[in-house]
Design an enzyme around this catalytic site. Structure first.
Site, PDB file in Angstrom:
ATOM      1  N   THR A 131       0.863  -1.183   0.000  1.00  0.00           N
ATOM      2  CA  THR A 131       0.000   0.000   0.000  1.00  0.00           C
ATOM      3  C   THR A 131       0.896   1.228   0.000  1.00  0.00           C
ATOM      4  O   THR A 131       1.725   1.401   0.885  1.00  0.00           O
ATOM      5  CB  THR A 131      -0.879   0.021   1.264  1.00  0.00           C
ATOM      6  OG1 THR A 131      -1.598  -1.192   1.288  1.00  0.00           O
ATOM      7  CG2 THR A 131      -1.835   1.183   1.249  1.00  0.00           C
ATOM      8  N   CYS A 270      -2.398  -2.527   8.910  1.00  0.00           N
ATOM      9  CA  CYS A 270      -2.952  -1.863   7.725  1.00  0.00           C
ATOM     10  C   CYS A 270      -3.881  -0.706   8.064  1.00  0.00           C
ATOM     11  O   CYS A 270      -3.579   0.434   7.731  1.00  0.00           O
ATOM     12  CB  CYS A 270      -3.654  -2.878   6.855  1.00  0.00           C
ATOM     13  SG  CYS A 270      -2.489  -3.979   6.079  1.00  0.00           S
TER      14      CYS A 270
HETATM   15  C1  UDX Z   1      -7.104  -5.358   6.134  1.00  0.00           C
HETATM   16  C2  UDX Z   1      -8.003  -5.435   4.915  1.00  0.00           C
HETATM   17  O1  UDX Z   1      -9.176  -6.186   5.234  1.00  0.00           O
HETATM   18  C3  UDX Z   1      -7.267  -6.016   3.736  1.00  0.00           C
HETATM   19  O2  UDX Z   1      -8.086  -5.992   2.589  1.00  0.00           O
HETATM   20  C4  UDX Z   1      -6.001  -5.201   3.488  1.00  0.00           C
HETATM   21  O3  UDX Z   1      -5.247  -5.761   2.440  1.00  0.00           O
HETATM   22  C5  UDX Z   1      -5.154  -5.146   4.751  1.00  0.00           C
HETATM   23  O4  UDX Z   1      -5.939  -4.625   5.829  1.00  0.00           O
HETATM   24  P1  UDX Z   1      -6.238  -7.055   7.991  1.00  0.00           P
HETATM   25  O5  UDX Z   1      -5.513  -5.912   8.600  1.00  0.00           O
HETATM   26  O6  UDX Z   1      -5.521  -8.343   7.840  1.00  0.00           O
HETATM   27  O7  UDX Z   1      -6.786  -6.681   6.533  1.00  0.00           O
HETATM   28  O8  UDX Z   1      -7.496  -7.344   8.923  1.00  0.00           O
HETATM   29  P2  UDX Z   1      -9.069  -7.285   8.842  1.00  0.00           P
HETATM   30  O9  UDX Z   1      -9.618  -8.650   8.826  1.00  0.00           O
HETATM   31  O10 UDX Z   1      -9.550  -6.387   7.782  1.00  0.00           O
HETATM   32  O11 UDX Z   1      -9.407  -6.642  10.275  1.00  0.00           O
HETATM   33  C6  UDX Z   1      -8.817  -5.411  10.667  1.00  0.00           C
HETATM   34  C7  UDX Z   1      -9.215  -5.052  12.077  1.00  0.00           C
HETATM   35  O12 UDX Z   1     -10.594  -4.685  12.136  1.00  0.00           O
HETATM   36  C8  UDX Z   1      -9.040  -6.164  13.106  1.00  0.00           C
HETATM   37  O13 UDX Z   1      -8.487  -5.630  14.287  1.00  0.00           O
HETATM   38  C9  UDX Z   1     -10.443  -6.665  13.360  1.00  0.00           C
HETATM   39  O14 UDX Z   1     -10.612  -7.202  14.661  1.00  0.00           O
HETATM   40  C10 UDX Z   1     -11.245  -5.362  13.194  1.00  0.00           C
HETATM   41  N1  UDX Z   1     -12.649  -5.589  12.822  1.00  0.00           N
HETATM   42  C11 UDX Z   1     -12.950  -6.154  11.617  1.00  0.00           C
HETATM   43  C12 UDX Z   1     -13.663  -5.182  13.672  1.00  0.00           C
HETATM   44  O15 UDX Z   1     -13.417  -4.639  14.752  1.00  0.00           O
HETATM   45  N2  UDX Z   1     -14.979  -5.359  13.277  1.00  0.00           N
HETATM   46  C13 UDX Z   1     -15.297  -5.922  12.099  1.00  0.00           C
HETATM   47  O16 UDX Z   1     -16.506  -6.043  11.815  1.00  0.00           O
HETATM   48  C14 UDX Z   1     -14.262  -6.332  11.235  1.00  0.00           C
END
Ligand code: UDX
Length: 442
Positions: A131, A270
């Site tokens: 990114t 991210c």
């Molecule tokens: C994210 C993006 O989803 C992905 O497309 C990008 O390439 C990188 O960033 P990631 O960081 O691996 O991926 O995690 P993700 O599953 O998206 O969750 C991110 C955070 O949000 C986590 O801490 C998760 O617990 C939180 N989350 C997610 C919530 O609090 N509520 C939700 O409904 C979904």
């Protein structure tokens, strides 16, 4: 013409620069697709370990793919120059860590662009995978043009990564869409060849647009999370249930049900970093993205709100024993970067509480974050963690926490209080057992 040969190929010599989460997953998956892949990293220790099949982080299924393809189509090296010469396509997947002002540190990307320039010995397609701020592709092109020593052609493209940690291999092979930002037909054709085995729609744009799609996607997802977390607070204030609100919201196809789980907020390498970078880039471009500043503020506030709710029950936090179940920023990973657990544990520690923490995968990483002087102890299992504790805090929704023996846990604890930071456990069942239950908007 070199380009014409490349346009008609199916399998390529691919160089992936960076063996972090994005780089290593991309390298292993391209090898699995039949390409000849070399993954380089300037961390020699990491490469040494990879060559002994020791992976630098936990990601489900990744070890299987690496082992299967290792030394057949997947190689690891720390020598960049030589491998640039042999590559047809170069994917840049190095880290762009945040600087104090929120902007992304692009030192590694610039450095790589200059090294590519001085080793350009044939046409190459250089693709940004990490990114990066909008206009990075343009800068890479300018840098290579400035430093190259011949008039060989090259292309730059953007192919942003949407992999989620913990589901990265699944996401790679089952993308919702593939975005390619290109300037030439040749670059477009090569990337389309690479992604030919996938059914997902391919969105072809210019490079700036592809870069922006990544910022917009991550920011929008973070906005959804902060939105539902704000709703969870209102639910607490008016006696509504955020889970039901989210279910009903999500049934509207225009909204969709994913990323509407209220909890202690988002973390990981991210969302926090990308949001910060997007706020910074927007400002630089002349737009104050106040909406995203608020998304960030709500996310920070949610962690403290959770601690406040526990404090209300326990009254004084000093010397209270708090069991933390789940440390990683989400399940299926050992990644602790920007995990909500860090701030929540920090808030308890600053109040003088004693922490006993357990996580199925992330204890090793957590030990690097907290100091030996901190009042934090690591348990070998959830039952050990809750012994004599005044509150059990669930911060990561690992599946194994769902089916714990909560009757046994109640007997082990000092006071039967559960604070469920992910609204993950069965509130009614726990209340029947005799627990006092704290959730967020439930
Ligand atoms: C994210 C993006 O989803 C992905 O497309 C990008 O390439 C990188 O960033 P990631 O960081 O691996 O991926 O995690 P993700 O599953 O998206 O969750 C991110 C955070 O949000 C986590 O801490 C998760 O617990 C939180 N989350 C997610 C919530 O609090 N509520 C939700 O409904 C979904």
């Amino acid at each position: 013409m070199e380009q014409e040969i490349l346009i008609n190929k199916k399998n390529y010599n691919i160089l992936v620069i960076g063996a972090g989460h994005v780089g290593l997953v991309t390298a292993a998956c391209f090898a699995e697709l039949g390409h000849n892949v070399i993954c380089v990293d300037n961390d020699r220790q990491k490469i040494k370990h990879l060559n002994k099949l020791k992976l630098p982080f936990y990601e489900p299924q990744l070890d299987r793919l690496v082992i299967k393809n290792f030394k057949k189509r997947l190689f690891f090296s720390s020598s960049l120059e030589k491998n640039i010469k042999e590559a047809e396509i170069i994917f840049i997947a190095v880290g762009t860590p945040p600087l104090p002002d929120g902007s992304a540190d692009l030192t590694s990307i610039e450095n790589i662009a200059t090294i590519i320039a001085s080793n350009l010995n044939s046409y190459k397609l250089i693709v940004e995978k990490s990114t990066v701020p909008v206009h990075t592709g343009k800068k890479i092109k300018e840098t290579i043009t400035k430093y190259k020593k011949n008039d060989l052609a090259f292309d730059v493209a953007s192919n942003p990564e949407f992999l989620r940690e913990g589901k990265a291999i699944y996401d790679f092979f089952n993308p919702d869409r593939i975005v390619i930002g290109v300037e030439t037909k040749c670059a477009e054709k090569i990337l389309k060849n690479i992604y030919a085995p996938f059914k997902a729609p391919i969105v072809v744009t210019n490079i700036n647009t592809a870069e922006l799609i990544k910022h917009a996607s991550n920011s929008f997802l973070a906005t959804k999370i902060s939105f539902i977390n704000a709703i969870s607070k209102i639910c607490d204030l008016c006696g509504a249930n955020v889970k039901k609100v989210a279910d009903a919201l999500g049934l509207d196809k225009r909204i969709g049900k994913s990323f509407l789980d209220a909890g202690v907020g988002y973390g990981g390498f991210c969302f926090p970093k990308d949001l910060e970078a997007f706020i910074y880039i927007s400002k630089k471009l002349g737009y104050d993205f106040a909406l995203l500043k608020e998304v960030k503020r709500i996310n920070e506030e949610q962690k403290l709100y959770f601690v406040e709710k526990i404090k209300e029950k326990l009254w004084v936090l000093k010397n209270k024993k708090i069991a933390i179940l789940g440390l990683s920023f989400k399940p299926q990973t050992d990644d602790m970067r920007f995990a909500p657990s860090i701030d929540i544990i920090g808030a308890f520690l600053s109040e003088g509480s004693i922490i006993k923490a357990y996580d199925p995968k992330a204890i090793g990483q957590a030990k690097k974050i907290f100091s030996k002087k901190d009042n934090i102890y690591f348990a070998t299992n959830p039952y050990d963690a809750v012994k004599n504790c005044d509150c059990l805090c669930l911060l990561t929704e690992w599946e194994e926490f769902k089916n714990l023996d909560f009757k046994k846990i109640k007997k082990l604890m000092n006071t039967a209080l559960i604070a469920d930071g992910r609204n993950f456990l069965d509130k009614e069942k726990l209340q029947k057992i005799g627990f006092d239950y704290i959730g967020l908007g439930v």
